[in-house]
Write a protein that holds these residues in place. Sequence first.
Motif, PDB file in Angstrom:
ATOM      1  N   TYR A  53       0.872  -1.160   0.076  1.00  0.00           N
ATOM      2  CA  TYR A  53      -0.024  -0.039   0.334  1.00  0.00           C
ATOM      3  C   TYR A  53       0.850   1.167   0.119  1.00  0.00           C
ATOM      4  CZ  TYR A  53      -3.748   3.278   0.887  1.00  0.00           C
ATOM      5  OH  TYR A  53      -4.657   4.062   1.049  1.00  0.00           O
ATOM      6  N   GLU A  54       1.946   1.272   0.743  1.00  0.00           N
ATOM      7  CA  GLU A  54       2.798   2.399   0.855  1.00  0.00           C
ATOM      8  C   GLU A  54       3.367   2.689  -0.419  1.00  0.00           C
ATOM      9  OE1 GLU A  54       4.899   5.379   2.973  1.00  0.00           O
ATOM     10  OE2 GLU A  54       3.229   4.026   3.992  1.00  0.00           O
ATOM     11  N   ILE A  55       3.906   1.777  -1.236  1.00  0.00           N
ATOM     12  CA  ILE A  55       4.415   1.783  -2.400  1.00  0.00           C
ATOM     13  C   ILE A  55       3.492   2.147  -3.622  1.00  0.00           C
ATOM     14  CG2 ILE A  55       5.807   0.464  -3.970  1.00  0.00           C
ATOM     15  CD1 ILE A  55       7.087  -1.143  -2.007  1.00  0.00           C
ATOM     16  N   TYR A  56       2.528   1.426  -3.614  1.00  0.00           N
ATOM     17  CA  TYR A  56       1.414   1.401  -4.853  1.00  0.00           C
ATOM     18  C   TYR A  56       0.515   2.505  -4.843  1.00  0.00           C
ATOM     19  CZ  TYR A  56       4.076  -2.642  -6.076  1.00  0.00           C
ATOM     20  OH  TYR A  56       5.109  -3.612  -6.525  1.00  0.00           O
ATOM     21  N   ALA A  57       0.131   2.775  -3.547  1.00  0.00           N
ATOM     22  CA  ALA A  57      -1.158   3.707  -3.282  1.00  0.00           C
ATOM     23  C   ALA A  57      -0.895   4.984  -3.943  1.00  0.00           C
ATOM     24  CB  ALA A  57      -1.600   3.688  -1.864  1.00  0.00           C
ATOM     25  N   PRO A  58       0.219   5.732  -3.756  1.00  0.00           N
ATOM     26  CA  PRO A  58       0.198   7.016  -4.258  1.00  0.00           C
ATOM     27  C   PRO A  58       0.332   7.106  -5.866  1.00  0.00           C
ATOM     28  CG  PRO A  58       2.057   6.724  -2.612  1.00  0.00           C
ATOM     29  CD  PRO A  58       1.068   5.422  -2.887  1.00  0.00           C
ATOM     30  N   ARG A  59       0.828   6.010  -6.495  1.00  0.00           N
ATOM     31  CA  ARG A  59       0.688   6.025  -7.960  1.00  0.00           C
ATOM     32  C   ARG A  59      -0.816   5.815  -8.414  1.00  0.00           C
ATOM     33  NH1 ARG A  59       5.725   2.088  -8.384  1.00  0.00           N
ATOM     34  NH2 ARG A  59       7.294   3.439  -7.260  1.00  0.00           N
ATOM     35  N   LEU A  60      -1.144   4.765  -7.796  1.00  0.00           N
ATOM     36  CA  LEU A  60      -2.503   4.473  -8.216  1.00  0.00           C
ATOM     37  C   LEU A  60      -3.618   5.670  -7.980  1.00  0.00           C
ATOM     38  CD1 LEU A  60      -2.667   0.836  -6.837  1.00  0.00           C
ATOM     39  CD2 LEU A  60      -2.523   1.636  -9.297  1.00  0.00           C
ATOM     40  N   VAL A  65     -10.029   7.717 -12.003  1.00  0.00           N
ATOM     41  CA  VAL A  65     -11.043   6.787 -11.759  1.00  0.00           C
ATOM     42  C   VAL A  65     -10.740   5.808 -10.666  1.00  0.00           C
ATOM     43  CG1 VAL A  65     -10.025   4.763 -13.067  1.00  0.00           C
ATOM     44  CG2 VAL A  65     -12.657   4.872 -12.882  1.00  0.00           C
ATOM     45  N   LEU A  66      -9.458   5.408 -10.360  1.00  0.00           N
ATOM     46  CA  LEU A  66      -9.262   4.797  -8.954  1.00  0.00           C
ATOM     47  C   LEU A  66      -9.209   5.734  -7.767  1.00  0.00           C
ATOM     48  CD1 LEU A  66      -6.239   2.733  -9.989  1.00  0.00           C
ATOM     49  CD2 LEU A  66      -8.389   1.900  -9.475  1.00  0.00           C
ATOM     50  N   MET A  67      -9.183   6.967  -7.827  1.00  0.00           N
ATOM     51  CA  MET A  67      -9.383   8.165  -6.787  1.00  0.00           C
ATOM     52  C   MET A  67     -10.770   8.270  -6.460  1.00  0.00           C
ATOM     53  SD  MET A  67      -8.432  12.084  -6.532  1.00  0.00           S
ATOM     54  CE  MET A  67      -6.635  11.617  -7.435  1.00  0.00           C
ATOM     55  N   MET A  68     -11.649   8.082  -7.239  1.00  0.00           N
ATOM     56  CA  MET A  68     -13.034   8.346  -7.280  1.00  0.00           C
ATOM     57  C   MET A  68     -13.560   6.804  -6.643  1.00  0.00           C
ATOM     58  SD  MET A  68     -16.284   8.627 -10.226  1.00  0.00           S
ATOM     59  CE  MET A  68     -15.832   6.828 -10.782  1.00  0.00           C
ATOM     60  N   CYS A  69     -13.086   5.577  -7.216  1.00  0.00           N
ATOM     61  CA  CYS A  69     -13.569   4.352  -6.437  1.00  0.00           C
ATOM     62  C   CYS A  69     -12.933   4.166  -5.236  1.00  0.00           C
ATOM     63  CB  CYS A  69     -13.160   3.194  -7.341  1.00  0.00           C
ATOM     64  SG  CYS A  69     -13.585   2.985  -8.987  1.00  0.00           S
ATOM     65  N   ASP A  70     -11.841   4.955  -4.705  1.00  0.00           N
ATOM     66  CA  ASP A  70     -11.385   4.865  -3.327  1.00  0.00           C
ATOM     67  C   ASP A  70     -12.188   5.475  -2.480  1.00  0.00           C
ATOM     68  OD1 ASP A  70      -9.137   4.070  -1.492  1.00  0.00           O
ATOM     69  OD2 ASP A  70      -8.876   6.060  -1.285  1.00  0.00           O
ATOM     70  N   GLY A  71     -12.923   6.972  -2.993  1.00  0.00           N
ATOM     71  CA  GLY A  71     -13.602   7.510  -2.128  1.00  0.00           C
ATOM     72  C   GLY A  71     -14.951   6.697  -1.915  1.00  0.00           C
ATOM     73  N   VAL A  72     -15.423   6.040  -2.779  1.00  0.00           N
ATOM     74  CA  VAL A  72     -16.697   5.069  -2.454  1.00  0.00           C
ATOM     75  C   VAL A  72     -16.380   4.010  -1.663  1.00  0.00           C
ATOM     76  CG1 VAL A  72     -18.365   3.832  -3.697  1.00  0.00           C
ATOM     77  CG2 VAL A  72     -17.565   6.000  -4.903  1.00  0.00           C
ATOM     78  N   ASP A  73     -15.417   3.437  -1.778  1.00  0.00           N
ATOM     79  CA  ASP A  73     -14.978   2.055  -0.842  1.00  0.00           C
ATOM     80  C   ASP A  73     -13.619   2.328  -0.455  1.00  0.00           C
ATOM     81  OD1 ASP A  73     -14.287  -0.328   0.019  1.00  0.00           O
ATOM     82  OD2 ASP A  73     -14.776  -1.417  -1.886  1.00  0.00           O
ATOM     83  N   ASP A  74     -13.500   2.557   0.898  1.00  0.00           N
ATOM     84  CA  ASP A  74     -12.023   2.899   1.596  1.00  0.00           C
ATOM     85  C   ASP A  74     -11.176   1.348   1.535  1.00  0.00           C
ATOM     86  OD1 ASP A  74     -13.026   5.195   2.311  1.00  0.00           O
ATOM     87  OD2 ASP A  74     -13.603   4.527   4.293  1.00  0.00           O
ATOM     88  N   LEU A  75     -11.653   0.483   1.357  1.00  0.00           N
ATOM     89  CA  LEU A  75     -10.887  -0.947   1.278  1.00  0.00           C
ATOM     90  C   LEU A  75     -10.335  -1.304  -0.189  1.00  0.00           C
ATOM     91  CD1 LEU A  75     -12.826  -2.987   3.826  1.00  0.00           C
ATOM     92  CD2 LEU A  75     -10.859  -1.629   4.113  1.00  0.00           C
TER      93      LEU A  75
END
Length: 109
Positions: A53-60, A65-75
């Motif tokens: 998560y620490e490595i890949y989350a900032p890039r993703l 579209v992934l930022m929006m999905c993350d806003g809907v589903d925290d996991l």
Amino acid sequence: LRKYLRQNGVQPSLSLKIQKQIVERILADTRLSQQDVPVLALLSTKLRANLWYEIYAPRLMSEPVLMMCDGVDDLLLGDICSSDTVMTQSVGPGHLIFNPNTYLDRAFY
């Protein structure tokens, strides 16, 4: 290398260019991949998931579209990062990533 070039009659000016490029590429600081560090397999599943998560989350998260999905589903982002779906791959100069008329089975960021 020098012996090979000399035996094959390569002109000195081209031979020097070739040797210089070989030395530059050997000395280039290349990024390690997950496969280069086998001890990571010794980490607990939870700690390994935190690392990915620490490595890949900032890039993703730079992908709207992934930022929006993350806003809907925290996991969601954590699940993506901790799966085998995401990986880093370093490529050097001259490495071909895309070939004409070739199907891609992954995305590159």
